[in-house]
Design a protein around this motif. Structure first.
Motif, PDB file in Angstrom:
ATOM      1  N   UNK A  32       1.113  -0.404  -0.089  1.00  0.00           N
ATOM      2  CA  UNK A  32       0.154  -0.061   0.021  1.00  0.00           C
ATOM      3  C   UNK A  32       0.535   1.310   0.102  1.00  0.00           C
ATOM      4  N   UNK A  33       2.083   0.913   0.326  1.00  0.00           N
ATOM      5  CA  UNK A  33       2.787   2.203   0.660  1.00  0.00           C
ATOM      6  C   UNK A  33       4.399   2.296   0.067  1.00  0.00           C
ATOM      7  N   UNK A  34       5.430   2.553   0.479  1.00  0.00           N
ATOM      8  CA  UNK A  34       6.987   2.173   0.498  1.00  0.00           C
ATOM      9  C   UNK A  34       7.678   3.369   1.219  1.00  0.00           C
ATOM     10  N   UNK A  35       7.885   3.463   2.017  1.00  0.00           N
ATOM     11  CA  UNK A  35       8.954   4.169   2.388  1.00  0.00           C
ATOM     12  C   UNK A  35      10.922   4.068   2.342  1.00  0.00           C
ATOM     13  N   UNK A  36      11.413   4.814   2.599  1.00  0.00           N
ATOM     14  CA  UNK A  36      12.689   4.736   3.000  1.00  0.00           C
ATOM     15  C   UNK A  36      13.158   6.111   3.226  1.00  0.00           C
ATOM     16  N   UNK A  37      14.394   5.299   3.582  1.00  0.00           N
ATOM     17  CA  UNK A  37      15.449   6.828   5.138  1.00  0.00           C
ATOM     18  C   UNK A  37      16.569   7.790   3.956  1.00  0.00           C
ATOM     19  N   UNK A  85       7.372  -4.736   5.577  1.00  0.00           N
ATOM     20  CA  UNK A  85       8.582  -5.055   5.294  1.00  0.00           C
ATOM     21  C   UNK A  85      10.140  -4.694   5.277  1.00  0.00           C
ATOM     22  N   UNK A  86      10.477  -4.302   5.492  1.00  0.00           N
ATOM     23  CA  UNK A  86      12.798  -4.320   5.509  1.00  0.00           C
ATOM     24  C   UNK A  86      12.624  -4.766   4.702  1.00  0.00           C
ATOM     25  N   UNK A  87      12.784  -4.387   3.220  1.00  0.00           N
ATOM     26  CA  UNK A  87      13.495  -4.792   2.256  1.00  0.00           C
ATOM     27  C   UNK A  87      14.985  -4.050   1.639  1.00  0.00           C
ATOM     28  N   UNK A  88      15.635  -4.501   2.726  1.00  0.00           N
ATOM     29  CA  UNK A  88      17.276  -3.717   2.180  1.00  0.00           C
ATOM     30  C   UNK A  88      16.923  -1.812   3.436  1.00  0.00           C
ATOM     31  N   UNK A  89      15.690  -1.738   3.967  1.00  0.00           N
ATOM     32  CA  UNK A  89      16.122  -0.888   5.244  1.00  0.00           C
ATOM     33  C   UNK A  89      17.431  -0.693   5.383  1.00  0.00           C
ATOM     34  N   UNK A  90      18.595   0.148   5.405  1.00  0.00           N
ATOM     35  CA  UNK A  90      19.226   0.577   6.371  1.00  0.00           C
ATOM     36  C   UNK A  90      19.423   1.123   7.344  1.00  0.00           C
ATOM     37  N   UNK A  91      18.304   1.623   8.052  1.00  0.00           N
ATOM     38  CA  UNK A  91      18.273   2.497   8.919  1.00  0.00           C
ATOM     39  C   UNK A  91      17.922   1.052  10.383  1.00  0.00           C
ATOM     40  N   UNK A  92      18.076   1.449  11.984  1.00  0.00           N
ATOM     41  CA  UNK A  92      17.713   0.425  12.546  1.00  0.00           C
ATOM     42  C   UNK A  92      17.044   1.154  13.913  1.00  0.00           C
ATOM     43  N   UNK A  93      15.273   0.726  13.304  1.00  0.00           N
ATOM     44  CA  UNK A  93      14.719   1.626  13.990  1.00  0.00           C
ATOM     45  C   UNK A  93      14.492   1.672  15.730  1.00  0.00           C
ATOM     46  N   UNK A 119      25.336  -4.172   8.987  1.00  0.00           N
ATOM     47  CA  UNK A 119      25.038  -4.110   7.767  1.00  0.00           C
ATOM     48  C   UNK A 119      26.110  -4.073   6.723  1.00  0.00           C
ATOM     49  N   UNK A 120      26.516  -5.255   7.113  1.00  0.00           N
ATOM     50  CA  UNK A 120      28.544  -6.147   5.782  1.00  0.00           C
ATOM     51  C   UNK A 120      27.755  -7.937   5.992  1.00  0.00           C
ATOM     52  N   UNK A 121      26.959  -7.846   5.978  1.00  0.00           N
ATOM     53  CA  UNK A 121      26.663  -9.541   6.665  1.00  0.00           C
ATOM     54  C   UNK A 121      27.331 -10.031   5.462  1.00  0.00           C
ATOM     55  N   UNK A 122      27.215  -9.745   4.168  1.00  0.00           N
ATOM     56  CA  UNK A 122      27.852 -10.518   2.776  1.00  0.00           C
ATOM     57  C   UNK A 122      29.424 -10.601   3.347  1.00  0.00           C
TER      58      UNK A 122
END
Ligand code: GRF
Length: 200
Positions: A32-37, A85-93, A119-122
């Motif tokens: 229903x919506x997409x948010x970003x930082x 759903x956090x899909x690659x969201x790079x902030x800690x809530x 942030x660097x798991x890979x």
């Protein structure tokens, strides 16, 4: 189920959800919506291309982290999501966001938690020299990538891998895993009992 998806980058996990929803009327959820930082990312372009409302909540636009956390929670709440759903969201809530969405906030991480959180798991898995890594879809709790695990996928590390090639191969598994998990949670419901997630 109503989904709000949070992104910070290319948004290919978001795109996988959008494609699954478009391809399967019985998927049981819709974004229903997409948010970003941050703005200027492909993830928001993908949302706009899909005709979805978008919002940007920058830490720097707020006097402190708690104010940002509250503003993000307000922006998400406006769309009355059943699942975030956090899909690659790079902030800690923070605590305010978790108070309002904890227990229905899912994250995907490109490593086999509890190994290689953050942030660097890979990169960290590659540097460690593991032979298999993968991805984890989990509920977000007040730690960093520490919440109850819902599902994981395994990816072999190849000798010629660098961070980019390994991450891309992980993302192929991750996108499928996220689509499968979100659909099941939306259609079948779930219970969280301590560290266990029960999906009927
Ligand atoms: C995903 O692998 C996610 O697990 C990690 O960053 C990547 C985001 O990819 N945090 P995308 O923005 O969905 O393409």
């Amino acid at each position: 189920a109503r989904l709000v998806v949070l992104v910070s980058g290319s948004g290919t996990n978001l795109q996988a959800l959008l494609d699954a929803i478009a391809d399967d009327p019985g998927y049981g959820a819709r974004v229903v919506a997409v948010g970003a930082d941050r703005d200027g990312i492909a993830g928001l372009d993908r949302a706009r291309a899909a005709g979805l409302p978008v919002f940007v909540c920058r830490v720097g636009d707020h006097p402190d982290r708690a104010a940002w956390d509250r503003a993000l929670a307000d922006a998400v709440a406006a769309y009355q999501p059943d699942l975030v759903v956090s899909a690659g969201f790079m902030k800690i809530v923070g605590p305010e966001f978790l108070a309002r969405f904890g227990g229905r906030f899912v994250n995907t991480h490109p490593a086999l938690l509890p190994s290689f959180p953050g942030a660097h798991g890979v990169r960290d898995a590659l540097a460690y020299g593991v032979k298999v890594t993968g991805c984890t879809v989990h509920f977000v709790d007040d730690g960093v990538d520490t919440g109850p695990i819902i599902a994981q996928g395994v990816v072999e590390v190849r000798t010629e891998d660098d961070e980019a090639t390994l991450h891309e191969r992980i993302k192929e598994v991750e996108r499928r895993l996220l689509v499968e998990v979100v659909g099941r949670l939306a259609r079948d419901g779930y219970r969280i009992e301590g560290r266990k997630v029960i999906v009927p």
